[in-house]
Design a protein around this motif. Structure first.
Motif, short mmCIF file in Angstrom:
data_model
loop_
_atom_site.label_atom_id
_atom_site.label_comp_id
_atom_site.label_asym_id
_atom_site.label_seq_id
_atom_site.Cartn_x
_atom_site.Cartn_y
_atom_site.Cartn_z
N HIS A 195 52.89 43.93 57.14
CA HIS A 195 53.03 45.39 57.17
C HIS A 195 52.64 46.05 55.85
N LEU A 196 52.25 45.23 54.88
CA LEU A 196 51.95 45.76 53.54
C LEU A 196 50.71 46.65 53.57
N THR A 197 50.86 47.87 53.04
CA THR A 197 49.73 48.80 52.94
C THR A 197 49.36 49.11 51.50
N VAL A 198 50.32 48.96 50.56
CA VAL A 198 50.06 49.21 49.14
C VAL A 198 50.59 48.03 48.34
N LEU A 199 49.69 47.43 47.52
CA LEU A 199 50.07 46.34 46.63
C LEU A 199 49.41 46.58 45.29
N ASP A 200 50.22 46.67 44.23
CA ASP A 200 49.68 46.90 42.88
C ASP A 200 50.27 45.88 41.93
N LEU A 201 49.40 44.97 41.45
CA LEU A 201 49.81 43.93 40.52
C LEU A 201 49.09 44.07 39.19
N SER A 202 48.59 45.23 38.90
CA SER A 202 47.78 45.42 37.70
C SER A 202 48.62 45.34 36.42
N ILE A 203 47.91 45.13 35.31
CA ILE A 203 48.50 45.01 33.97
C ILE A 203 49.52 43.87 33.95
N ASN A 204 49.10 42.69 34.41
CA ASN A 204 49.88 41.47 34.35
C ASN A 204 48.95 40.34 33.89
N TRP A 205 49.43 39.12 33.95
CA TRP A 205 48.64 37.95 33.57
C TRP A 205 48.54 36.99 34.76
N LEU A 206 48.04 37.51 35.86
CA LEU A 206 48.03 36.76 37.11
C LEU A 206 46.66 36.13 37.37
N ILE A 207 46.69 35.09 38.17
CA ILE A 207 45.49 34.32 38.49
C ILE A 207 45.28 34.37 40.00
N ILE A 208 44.03 34.51 40.42
CA ILE A 208 43.71 34.44 41.84
C ILE A 208 42.49 33.53 42.03
N PHE A 209 42.56 32.66 43.03
CA PHE A 209 41.44 31.83 43.38
C PHE A 209 40.74 32.42 44.60
N TRP A 210 39.43 32.56 44.51
CA TRP A 210 38.68 33.11 45.63
C TRP A 210 37.34 32.38 45.71
N GLN A 211 37.13 31.67 46.82
CA GLN A 211 35.91 30.90 47.04
C GLN A 211 35.62 29.99 45.84
N GLU A 212 36.69 29.26 45.43
CA GLU A 212 36.63 28.27 44.36
C GLU A 212 36.30 28.87 43.00
N GLN A 213 36.46 30.17 42.85
CA GLN A 213 36.26 30.83 41.57
C GLN A 213 37.62 31.32 41.07
N LEU A 214 37.78 31.38 39.77
CA LEU A 214 39.04 31.77 39.15
C LEU A 214 38.90 33.14 38.52
#
Length: 217
Positions: A195-214
């Motif tokens: 049900h999530l429509t708004v997600l804001d994780l900016s100004i952090n030190w987070l990592i995301i993997f997407w199509q084997e890229q970091l």
């Protein structure tokens, strides 16, 4: 009585309005006076809004005596309010909207456990509350009803996966974790928030993997 340029101290005679259930004194000028403890004796209040009213000092525990508050807003950009603990909230099981933004919660190490006990809570606003821990071992145990979580600009300085996992099957629509010094991998459980429509994780030190890229953000 919001935005009416009201100031000074609130007269205790207000308590004589025994059937009053809606009180809005927001956006006024109470000149850094304390929130009067007698408001907790107005047991029929279901809506109490004191945001941006320039109250200062300790939030009175007597507010926990309100029998069925659905809406409580004590936040404000110029707030000088603080609490030593939130244990008085354990009795506010009917709370649906809670805003303590810019209130100093630094001394309450149990705040997350207490908030999670509010089983009717739909909207939670705790931005810039100066806490430095999300107590990941506790998590939002009873948070299935939550629609909005706003924890903008705190200093949790930890990973988010440990405490966010309990939200995976919730009805959460809005999640703001901006500027919390969060680190590590973004948990897969975020992808289960249907049900999530708004997600804001900016100004952090987070990592995301997407199509084997970091990627970092």
């Amino acid at each position: 009585l919001s935005v009416k340029h009201v100031g000074g101290k609130i007269n205790p005679s207000l308590i004589e309005l025994e059937f009053l259930n809606y009180l809005d004194l927001s956006d006024n000028f109470f000149n850094c006076t304390s929130i009067p403890s007698f408001l907790g004796s107005m047991v029929n209040l279901t809506h109490l809004d004191l945001h941006d009213a320039q109250f200062c000092g300790h939030i009175p525990h007597q507010l926990g005596n309100l029998s069925s508050p659905c809406y409580l807003n004590l936040g404000g950009y110029e707030s000088n309010l603080y609490v030593d603990n939130l244990h008085w909230m354990f009795h506010l099981s009917s709370m649906q909207h809670l805003d303590l933004s810019h209130t100093n919660l630094h001394w309450d190490v149990d705040w997350l456990q207490i908030i999670s006990s509010l089983s009717s809570l739909l909207e939670l606003f705790l931005n810039d509350c100066q806490f430095d821990s999300l107590t990941p071992s506790v998590g939002f145990a009873n948070s299935m009803s939550l629609r909005v979580i706003d924890l903008f600009e705190n200093l949790s300085n930890q990973e988010i996966s440990n405490w966010l996992s309990n939200l995976s099957t919730s009805l959460l629509e809005y999640l703001d974790l901006v500027d919390n010094s969060l680190s590590g991998k973004i948990p897969d459980s975020l992808g289960q928030l249907k049900h999530l429509t708004v997600l804001d994780l900016s100004i952090n030190w987070l990592i995301i993997f997407w199509q084997e890229q970091l990627y970092y953000f």
